[in-house]
Design an enzyme around this catalytic site. Structure first.
Site, PDB file in Angstrom:
ATOM      1  N   GLU A 236       0.761  -1.218   0.036  1.00 17.59           N
ATOM      2  CA  GLU A 236      -0.070   0.022  -0.003  1.00 17.59           C
ATOM      3  C   GLU A 236       0.975   1.407  -0.070  1.00 17.59           C
ATOM      4  O   GLU A 236       0.267   2.408   0.370  1.00 17.59           O
ATOM      5  CB  GLU A 236      -1.060  -0.171   1.212  1.00 17.59           C
TER       6      GLU A 236
ATOM      7  N   HIS B  62      -1.748   6.316   7.637  1.00 16.51           N
ATOM      8  CA  HIS B  62      -2.985   5.171   7.235  1.00 16.51           C
ATOM      9  C   HIS B  62      -3.266   4.118   8.497  1.00 16.51           C
ATOM     10  O   HIS B  62      -2.502   3.450   8.463  1.00 16.51           O
ATOM     11  CB  HIS B  62      -2.634   4.817   5.935  1.00 16.51           C
TER      12      HIS B  62
ATOM     13  N   HIS C  93      -6.585   1.461  10.523  1.00 13.61           N
ATOM     14  CA  HIS C  93      -8.164   0.825  10.390  1.00 13.61           C
ATOM     15  C   HIS C  93      -8.730   1.037  11.786  1.00 13.61           C
ATOM     16  O   HIS C  93      -9.383  -0.022  12.260  1.00 13.61           O
ATOM     17  CB  HIS C  93      -7.884  -0.432   9.602  1.00 13.61           C
TER      18      HIS C  93
ATOM     19  N   HIS D   6     -12.619   0.032   4.811  1.00  6.03           N
ATOM     20  CA  HIS D   6     -11.353  -0.004   4.599  1.00  6.03           C
ATOM     21  C   HIS D   6     -10.590   0.573   5.885  1.00  6.03           C
ATOM     22  O   HIS D   6      -9.996   0.042   6.854  1.00  6.03           O
ATOM     23  CB  HIS D   6     -10.614   0.402   3.281  1.00  6.03           C
TER      24      HIS D   6
END
Lengths: 231, 231, 231, 231
Positions: free
Chosen positions: D75, D94, D96, D164
């Protein structure tokens, strides 16, 4: 039997405590790596305390191969029932985490709220023991109950047990642990998303299939971390 | 008095902190093992700090047998009132955990959301101190208040106190600790299940009776783990 | 200045982190024990790190008496404004805990959900900085803003700041800590009770007054535990 | 390359685990301090385990400059896409986290519930990968997907990814960490505020701009604490 296999299975038990999925109860098992007609599972013990020497071996009818005076879990029949019916299943986790139980009590189905929960996208059935056995003590304590539960699971990855808990199955031990953890996390996410109201743009079945393939291929990264935390 | 009994009762207090049921307050007691007309309970102390030497002995009217300069909890009357009325009760826990209090504030009854909470299936009454005593400081600080609370408990395992907390009773100390813990966990589960909407397929009364029998018989597995964590 | 006073104030700061009320921000102050025209408060520092040497002394207009190169918090004006207007207030805590902020964003008032939150029963006003100052950066960074906030607090124990946090005041330091902690706990309880639906049988004003008197008299038991945990 | 820069980026990764934003997954990156055409990011590794030697260097098309046998995250294209389009962005996180994902699943927008979440006041768009790419595995695994995600981010500080997670960007590393943390906290606050019902008096856009300026100027106080906790 390779000692490392027993160590891994014992670690899986402690991991699921460390990750908040198991409390003083819960058990995880795996199919015997050399003999698909047997499975490995801890003796009756709080999962936080399980070590390699606590692992027992059972035939698929849940008879201990060599008990050595160790007392098995009553609920080994839940595991045996699934291994007998689902030849693709190599590992099983069964727990009662607080965020998951609600979905076994109401009619709203569990959804796959994000990629880590992709294995839920195929659907999550609910097993109500009353349907076949009437009023019981809820425990999966016989081959007959284990077989009924395996029927309810069908070809899915996760089954909810009404007023009891859940079962997660997978093609290997790290993936069974992964699925148990993210069943719990996704349940928490869904509880919060439902509270916001309106439809939920969860993963659809095909997105779930694709995302699950990635998860199964990359589970090692999480597994190594989780194991390290409980060593 | 066997020293191990005092150690166990002190451990019960620390266990309920470790398990998130008690905070800086809360107390647990047990009936005297040799004399049903007496009970054992910590001096007034934060439950996390209780050790064997902090355990005092009381007659059922809540008079200390031998205070040795130790100051008792004001709320020992809650315990004495129940031991006087419920001869089957051998241990009592009283706390104020955040997930349980809501059910004493609203009309929605607590349910037995899963097998570990089976003891709730018989029903969970609410004691509103206003009904008998009008405007008070809420504290169960007299024999009269203790008796009224015991009346409200009836033959149940758990009683909610409006705007205050809960009481869990059991036929032995490990089971009282077990019931206090799973009162809290089941409250969390129910709060989440209610938020999903629709009827809740909780344990019915007969399922609860059967599952509770299993729990009482197997509580030792959890108790040993919990004790180990606070030793 | 007695060193133990500075140690206690520094401990109060670390206690509120340990109890989950403060995160990387939040501050607690006390009126100077010998001079009601002064107050004591940490230099600008994460509350988890505060030690006795970080405590500064301010006049009520928020001028440092002897800065020694230490940089004060901008928001000391929140404290100074209240000490100037509320002669009964001897200690103040200001934080931004996640369960409390919602009640400053909606019209539903905070309630006293149980005896430990009795100080909320008199009512919990909300201060919206827009009402007097229009569009701002939200920070209580001037004597004028501090005074307006003190006006909004009135004679109450707790004030909510819209889109910001809360202030708890008390007649002594342990009670200010107690009130900050149980503002947070009671907010969590109320969020869950509201979700169950229907009216909430919270403490009424007179029950609150009576229960609060007990809390103020017995806060030492909790305070000793909390201090021990951060020593 | 200054070693302290690598240490800080590795610490940022561990901080986001310690603060409950990352679990066994999540990654944080920063633009190269000397070369705006490159960025720094850990090799594929659980964020809790990242150390300075795990940091790799990439060109903006996500090619490793000197892999030394280390395997990059798939990613990284999420990071590269943003650095290419947003010249003001110097760091990206980033993750979750469970409280944030719900806002990517429903139509209710995220709000800036308090001053620490001021960066949300400008609006929080949602990127649904289906809109451009149809049924996928959800992973941002190509330059094309990274560019589409950067388009969806626009000039905002935070972007939600449907089913996501989220991305937070900032003008420096400590601020990216700050924004990731308070995206999560504010999501929790909003979930609770929404459950209380009625309109939410969140920060408006101009209040958000002013409060954010204060946050960016004072982030060092939090950053030092967070770093200390993971050293």
């Amino acid at each position: 039997m390779d000692r490392a296999v027993l160590e891994d299975l014992a670690a899986a038990s402690r991991i699921l405590v460390d990750q908040g999925v198991f409390d003083a109860a819960g058990h995880v098992s795996m199919r015997h790596p050399q003999d698909p007609g047997r499975f490995l599972m801890s003796r009756s013990l709080a999962p936080e305390l399980v070590a390699a020497d606590d692992i027992m071996e059972f035939t698929l009818d849940c008879t201990p191969s060599d008990a050595q005076g160790r007392k098995p879990f009553i609920e080994r029949f839940l595991h045996g029932g699934i291994y007998a019916k689902r030849l693709d299943v190599m590992a099983i986790a069964h727990g009662h985490s607080a965020a998951v139980i609600p979905f076994g009590l109401v009619s709203k189905p569990m959804r796959a709220t994000y990629h880590n929960a992709a294995f839920l996208a195929a659907g999550v059935p609910v097993f109500d023991i009353r349907d076949r056995f009437g009023i019981t003590d809820i425990v999966i304590s016989s081959a007959e109950r284990g077989a009924a539960l395996a029927d309810a699971l069908g070809d899915k990855a996760v089954l909810l047990l009404r007023a009891h808990g859940f079962v997660a199955v997978a093609p290997d031990l790290p993936s069974a642990v992964f699925r148990a953890i993210f069943t719990e996390v996704s349940a928490r996410v869904q509880l919060q998303a439902e509270a916001l109201g309106g439809p939920i743009a969860a993963l659809d079945e095909e997105e779930g299939r694709k995302a699950d393939a990635i998860n199964l291929a990359t589970v090692g990264r999480s597994w190594e971390l989780w194991k390290k935390r409980v060593s």
